[in-house]
Design a protein around this motif. Structure first.
Motif, PDB file in Angstrom:
ATOM      1  N   ILE A 120       0.832  -1.207   0.000  1.00  0.00           N
ATOM      2  CA  ILE A 120       0.000   0.000   0.000  1.00  0.00           C
ATOM      3  C   ILE A 120       0.862   1.251   0.000  1.00  0.00           C
ATOM      4  CG2 ILE A 120      -1.674   1.337   1.339  1.00  0.00           C
ATOM      5  CD1 ILE A 120      -2.792  -1.385   2.321  1.00  0.00           C
ATOM      6  N   ILE A 121       1.916   1.249   0.811  1.00  0.00           N
ATOM      7  CA  ILE A 121       2.796   2.415   0.860  1.00  0.00           C
ATOM      8  C   ILE A 121       3.467   2.634  -0.487  1.00  0.00           C
ATOM      9  CG2 ILE A 121       4.929   3.336   1.848  1.00  0.00           C
ATOM     10  CD1 ILE A 121       4.122   2.104   4.498  1.00  0.00           C
ATOM     11  N   SER A 122       3.998   1.565  -1.074  1.00  0.00           N
ATOM     12  CA  SER A 122       4.659   1.692  -2.369  1.00  0.00           C
ATOM     13  C   SER A 122       3.685   2.147  -3.448  1.00  0.00           C
ATOM     14  CB  SER A 122       5.297   0.355  -2.769  1.00  0.00           C
ATOM     15  OG  SER A 122       5.970   0.476  -3.998  1.00  0.00           O
ATOM     16  N   PHE A 123       2.483   1.570  -3.444  1.00  0.00           N
ATOM     17  CA  PHE A 123       1.458   1.974  -4.416  1.00  0.00           C
ATOM     18  C   PHE A 123       1.168   3.464  -4.283  1.00  0.00           C
ATOM     19  CE2 PHE A 123      -2.918   2.740  -5.694  1.00  0.00           C
ATOM     20  CZ  PHE A 123      -2.993   2.102  -6.916  1.00  0.00           C
ATOM     21  N   ILE A 151       9.534  -7.421  -4.402  1.00  0.00           N
ATOM     22  CA  ILE A 151       8.586  -7.930  -5.400  1.00  0.00           C
ATOM     23  C   ILE A 151       7.237  -7.230  -5.233  1.00  0.00           C
ATOM     24  CG2 ILE A 151       7.323  -9.970  -6.193  1.00  0.00           C
ATOM     25  CD1 ILE A 151       9.733 -11.662  -5.301  1.00  0.00           C
ATOM     26  N   ALA A 152       6.761  -7.159  -3.972  1.00  0.00           N
ATOM     27  CA  ALA A 152       5.489  -6.488  -3.699  1.00  0.00           C
ATOM     28  C   ALA A 152       5.556  -5.011  -4.088  1.00  0.00           C
ATOM     29  CB  ALA A 152       5.133  -6.630  -2.216  1.00  0.00           C
ATOM     30  N   ASN A 153       6.675  -4.367  -3.749  1.00  0.00           N
ATOM     31  CA  ASN A 153       6.834  -2.951  -4.085  1.00  0.00           C
ATOM     32  C   ASN A 153       6.868  -2.723  -5.588  1.00  0.00           C
ATOM     33  OD1 ASN A 153       6.949  -2.414  -1.381  1.00  0.00           O
ATOM     34  ND2 ASN A 153       9.136  -1.988  -1.304  1.00  0.00           N
ATOM     35  N   GLY A 154       7.498  -3.647  -6.310  1.00  0.00           N
ATOM     36  CA  GLY A 154       7.563  -3.513  -7.764  1.00  0.00           C
ATOM     37  C   GLY A 154       6.190  -3.611  -8.407  1.00  0.00           C
ATOM     38  N   ILE A 155       5.419  -4.592  -7.980  1.00  0.00           N
ATOM     39  CA  ILE A 155       4.063  -4.743  -8.516  1.00  0.00           C
ATOM     40  C   ILE A 155       3.209  -3.538  -8.145  1.00  0.00           C
ATOM     41  CG2 ILE A 155       1.962  -6.148  -8.410  1.00  0.00           C
ATOM     42  CD1 ILE A 155       3.799  -8.578  -7.910  1.00  0.00           C
ATOM     43  N   ALA A 156       3.343  -3.092  -6.891  1.00  0.00           N
ATOM     44  CA  ALA A 156       2.586  -1.923  -6.436  1.00  0.00           C
ATOM     45  C   ALA A 156       2.987  -0.677  -7.217  1.00  0.00           C
ATOM     46  CB  ALA A 156       2.819  -1.703  -4.940  1.00  0.00           C
ATOM     47  N   GLY A 157       4.300  -0.522  -7.459  1.00  0.00           N
ATOM     48  CA  GLY A 157       4.767   0.619  -8.225  1.00  0.00           C
ATOM     49  C   GLY A 157       4.240   0.602  -9.646  1.00  0.00           C
ATOM     50  N   PHE A 158       4.205  -0.582 -10.250  1.00  0.00           N
ATOM     51  CA  PHE A 158       3.642  -0.728 -11.592  1.00  0.00           C
ATOM     52  C   PHE A 158       2.186  -0.270 -11.619  1.00  0.00           C
ATOM     53  CE2 PHE A 158       0.975  -3.569 -14.215  1.00  0.00           C
ATOM     54  CZ  PHE A 158       1.363  -3.136 -15.473  1.00  0.00           C
ATOM     55  N   LEU A 159       1.393  -0.784 -10.688  1.00  0.00           N
ATOM     56  CA  LEU A 159      -0.029  -0.443 -10.657  1.00  0.00           C
ATOM     57  C   LEU A 159      -0.235   1.036 -10.329  1.00  0.00           C
ATOM     58  CD1 LEU A 159      -1.386  -3.604  -8.802  1.00  0.00           C
ATOM     59  CD2 LEU A 159      -1.521  -3.090 -11.244  1.00  0.00           C
ATOM     60  N   GLY A 160       0.578   1.565  -9.411  1.00  0.00           N
ATOM     61  CA  GLY A 160       0.450   2.971  -9.051  1.00  0.00           C
ATOM     62  C   GLY A 160       0.747   3.894 -10.219  1.00  0.00           C
ATOM     63  N   VAL A 212      11.336  -3.739 -11.112  1.00  0.00           N
ATOM     64  CA  VAL A 212      11.650  -3.783  -9.681  1.00  0.00           C
ATOM     65  C   VAL A 212      11.208  -5.115  -9.085  1.00  0.00           C
ATOM     66  CG1 VAL A 212      11.117  -2.777  -7.410  1.00  0.00           C
ATOM     67  CG2 VAL A 212      11.591  -1.283  -9.365  1.00  0.00           C
ATOM     68  N   ALA A 213       9.993  -5.531  -9.433  1.00  0.00           N
ATOM     69  CA  ALA A 213       9.495  -6.825  -8.961  1.00  0.00           C
ATOM     70  C   ALA A 213      10.382  -7.958  -9.449  1.00  0.00           C
ATOM     71  CB  ALA A 213       8.057  -7.038  -9.427  1.00  0.00           C
ATOM     72  N   SER A 254      16.311   0.016 -12.371  1.00  0.00           N
ATOM     73  CA  SER A 254      15.118  -0.500 -11.692  1.00  0.00           C
ATOM     74  C   SER A 254      15.281  -1.962 -11.303  1.00  0.00           C
ATOM     75  CB  SER A 254      13.888  -0.337 -12.598  1.00  0.00           C
ATOM     76  OG  SER A 254      13.663   1.018 -12.900  1.00  0.00           O
ATOM     77  N   LEU A 255      16.119  -2.678 -12.020  1.00  0.00           N
ATOM     78  CA  LEU A 255      16.403  -4.076 -11.696  1.00  0.00           C
ATOM     79  C   LEU A 255      17.409  -4.188 -10.555  1.00  0.00           C
ATOM     80  CD1 LEU A 255      15.914  -7.067 -12.712  1.00  0.00           C
ATOM     81  CD2 LEU A 255      18.049  -6.784 -13.986  1.00  0.00           C
ATOM     82  N   ILE A 256      18.440  -3.338 -10.581  1.00  0.00           N
ATOM     83  CA  ILE A 256      19.537  -3.426  -9.611  1.00  0.00           C
ATOM     84  C   ILE A 256      19.163  -2.821  -8.265  1.00  0.00           C
ATOM     85  CG2 ILE A 256      21.882  -2.634  -9.107  1.00  0.00           C
ATOM     86  CD1 ILE A 256      21.744  -4.870 -11.135  1.00  0.00           C
ATOM     87  N   TYR A 257      18.419  -1.718  -8.261  1.00  0.00           N
ATOM     88  CA  TYR A 257      18.161  -1.012  -7.010  1.00  0.00           C
ATOM     89  C   TYR A 257      17.472  -1.873  -5.956  1.00  0.00           C
ATOM     90  CZ  TYR A 257      16.488   2.344  -3.615  1.00  0.00           C
ATOM     91  OH  TYR A 257      16.218   2.998  -2.440  1.00  0.00           O
ATOM     92  N   PRO A 258      16.427  -2.632  -6.276  1.00  0.00           N
ATOM     93  CA  PRO A 258      15.803  -3.466  -5.233  1.00  0.00           C
ATOM     94  C   PRO A 258      16.741  -4.536  -4.696  1.00  0.00           C
ATOM     95  CG  PRO A 258      14.906  -4.005  -7.382  1.00  0.00           C
ATOM     96  CD  PRO A 258      15.694  -2.744  -7.548  1.00  0.00           C
ATOM     97  N   ILE A 259      17.651  -5.017  -5.539  1.00  0.00           N
ATOM     98  CA  ILE A 259      18.631  -6.008  -5.082  1.00  0.00           C
ATOM     99  C   ILE A 259      19.567  -5.370  -4.069  1.00  0.00           C
ATOM    100  CG2 ILE A 259      20.557  -7.471  -5.808  1.00  0.00           C
ATOM    101  CD1 ILE A 259      19.102  -7.861  -8.477  1.00  0.00           C
ATOM    102  N   ARG A 260      20.068  -4.192  -4.394  1.00  0.00           N
ATOM    103  CA  ARG A 260      20.941  -3.463  -3.458  1.00  0.00           C
ATOM    104  C   ARG A 260      20.197  -3.138  -2.177  1.00  0.00           C
ATOM    105  NH1 ARG A 260      20.462   1.781  -0.965  1.00  0.00           N
ATOM    106  NH2 ARG A 260      22.551   2.368  -0.255  1.00  0.00           N
ATOM    107  N   SER A 261      18.974  -2.640  -2.299  1.00  0.00           N
ATOM    108  CA  SER A 261      18.224  -2.167  -1.143  1.00  0.00           C
ATOM    109  C   SER A 261      17.915  -3.280  -0.152  1.00  0.00           C
ATOM    110  CB  SER A 261      16.921  -1.502  -1.614  1.00  0.00           C
ATOM    111  OG  SER A 261      16.166  -1.043  -0.526  1.00  0.00           O
ATOM    112  N   SER A 262      17.377  -4.392  -0.649  1.00  0.00           N
ATOM    113  CA  SER A 262      16.970  -5.471   0.252  1.00  0.00           C
ATOM    114  C   SER A 262      18.167  -6.098   0.951  1.00  0.00           C
ATOM    115  CB  SER A 262      16.183  -6.538  -0.514  1.00  0.00           C
ATOM    116  OG  SER A 262      16.957  -7.107  -1.545  1.00  0.00           O
ATOM    117  N   ASN A 263      19.291  -6.209   0.257  1.00  0.00           N
ATOM    118  CA  ASN A 263      20.459  -6.857   0.861  1.00  0.00           C
ATOM    119  C   ASN A 263      21.198  -5.965   1.834  1.00  0.00           C
ATOM    120  OD1 ASN A 263      20.801  -9.652  -0.309  1.00  0.00           O
ATOM    121  ND2 ASN A 263      20.483  -8.471  -2.175  1.00  0.00           N
TER     122      ASN A 263
END
Length: 390
Positions: free
Chosen positions: A17-20, A138-147, A259-260, A309-318
């Motif tokens: 919800i926050i990401s969306f 993954i959730a943030n990526g899908i939410a960002g897409f929909l948002g 991102v997802a 957009s592919l690399i940033y979530p990998i960096r962020s989560s780790n």
């Protein structure tokens, strides 16, 4: 006591919800600021005011979260942020934009790091932490897409760049019932300590851990390319490279599917590679891609944005997983906020500086400069990895 004990469901739902909401708001935010006459320097200054107002409340609110409950404090901060977002959507003069962004900054300072501290201690398993943060991406990526899709549709139909901002404020309020009806937690030993003592111990812990300090230094170096990419790329693509403005929201939505994908790839990588090594390589690639944004070619820049957009979530989560591995439960929210306090000081300085560089020297010079700076930020990560593995 709350009635929801499925921690992963609650965490991912709130994150979604926050990401969306943030992406619904952010898709056209800079373009809207630009359309009402704000300069790049003023846009950067607004962001700085936003970050400045997080500082007085960040660490104290996290100390309260460690003492009284992480989700309680999260809910208060989210409510304030949402009200500021709604106010921002109807602010058509710089002074009201500044005031609304200030309210949002206070809300962010209150709720930041509380959700992460809550889920890490709720899972109570170090092995599960990198996986849950990968799934969050993954959730943030899908939410960002929909948002971004919704933002694009709204702007296309109603031609109002601030309409997505208004809707985002109301949608973010949906996190409150989930948080309030989920089982809350606190620091293990901090509930008997005075709030001031919790703050002192959390800050002291940051300064005493060399690997944690190295991660902090790396994050500081990474702030500048992130600001140059995330905050200023839309005018670059639309106004400089000539991409049609009305389709920009749809392009952003495609990026968030990436991102997802990044979160999914990271979850697979974690089965084979240590999350610390993944962090080091992801920061290197992110820095390189930002540097290459200096090449003023529309197709290349769009492809590089997919890569980022592919690399940033990998960096962020780790890097979040790495930080939490070094932080004790007692002061988790407070320690995380101590780190973010310093990062936000850098975020206060970075947007006006990046905006000035773009205005004075152009996008190409700016992306080269911040890309090189970010590459330097790889060195502290290597130091942190070596210290931990000796």
């Amino acid at each position: 006591m709350g009635v929801l004990r499925n921690y992963e469901f609650s965490f991912l739902s709130i994150s979604f919800i926050i990401s969306f909401s943030l992406q619904l708001m952010g898709a056209y935010l800079i373009l809207w600021f630009y359309s009402i006459g704000l300069s790049f320097t003023e846009i950067g200054l607004i962001t700085s005011i936003y970050m400045i107002l997080t500082l007085p409340v960040d660490v104290p609110s996290s100390a309260f979260a460690d003492k009284y409950g992480r989700l309680k404090i999260f809910s208060i901060g989210t409510l304030i942020y949402s009200l500021g977002l709604i106010s921002l959507s109807i602010s058509l003069s710089p002074i009201f934009v500044f005031l609304s962004y200030g309210i949002m900054g206070i809300g962010l300072g209150i709720y930041s790091n509380t959700l992460e501290a809550w889920i890490v201690d709720s899972l109570n398993s170090r092995g599960k932490v990198p996986k849950i943060f990968s799934r969050q991406q993954i959730a943030n990526g899908i939410a960002g897409f929909l948002g971004n899709v919704l933002a694009g549709i709204l702007v296309l139909l109603y031609h109002k760049l601030n309409l997505p901002i208004l809707m985002a404020g109301f949608i973010m309020l949906l996190t409150l019932p989930i948080a309030l009806f989920s089982e809350d937690n606190k620091g293990e030993k901090t509930i008997t300590l005075p709030t001031q003592r919790i703050m002192k111990e959390g800050v002291k812990y940051v300064s005493s851990k060399r690997p944690l300090l190295a991660l902090l230094v790396s994050s500081i170096f990474t702030v500048f390319p992130l600001v140059a990419w995330m905050q200023f790329v839309s005018p670059y693509v639309v106004n400089i490279l000539g991409f049609p403005q009305k389709y920009w929201g749809f392009i952003l939505s495609a990026y968030f599917l990436t991102v997802a994908l990044g979160g999914y790839i990271n979850e697979k990588l974690l089965k084979r590679i240590n999350h610390k090594l993944i962090t080091i390589f992801s920061v290197f690639l992110l820095s390189l891609f930002v540097l290459m944004l200096s090449i003023s070619n529309l197709i290349l820049v769009l492809l590089l944005l997919f890569g980022l957009s592919l690399i940033y979530p990998i960096r962020s989560s780790n890097i979040i997983s790495w930080e939490n591995e070094l932080i004790p439960s007692n002061y988790r929210a407070t320690t995380l906020s101590s780190l973010s306090f310093i990062i936000r000081i850098v975020y206060i300085l970075a947007p006006p500086l990046v905006g000035y560089l773009i205005s004075a020297y152009g996008y190409s010079f700016t992306y080269i400069a911040v890309g090189i700076l970010s590459l330097v930020g790889v060195i502290p990560l290597v130091i942190a990895y070596e210290v931990k593995t000796l």
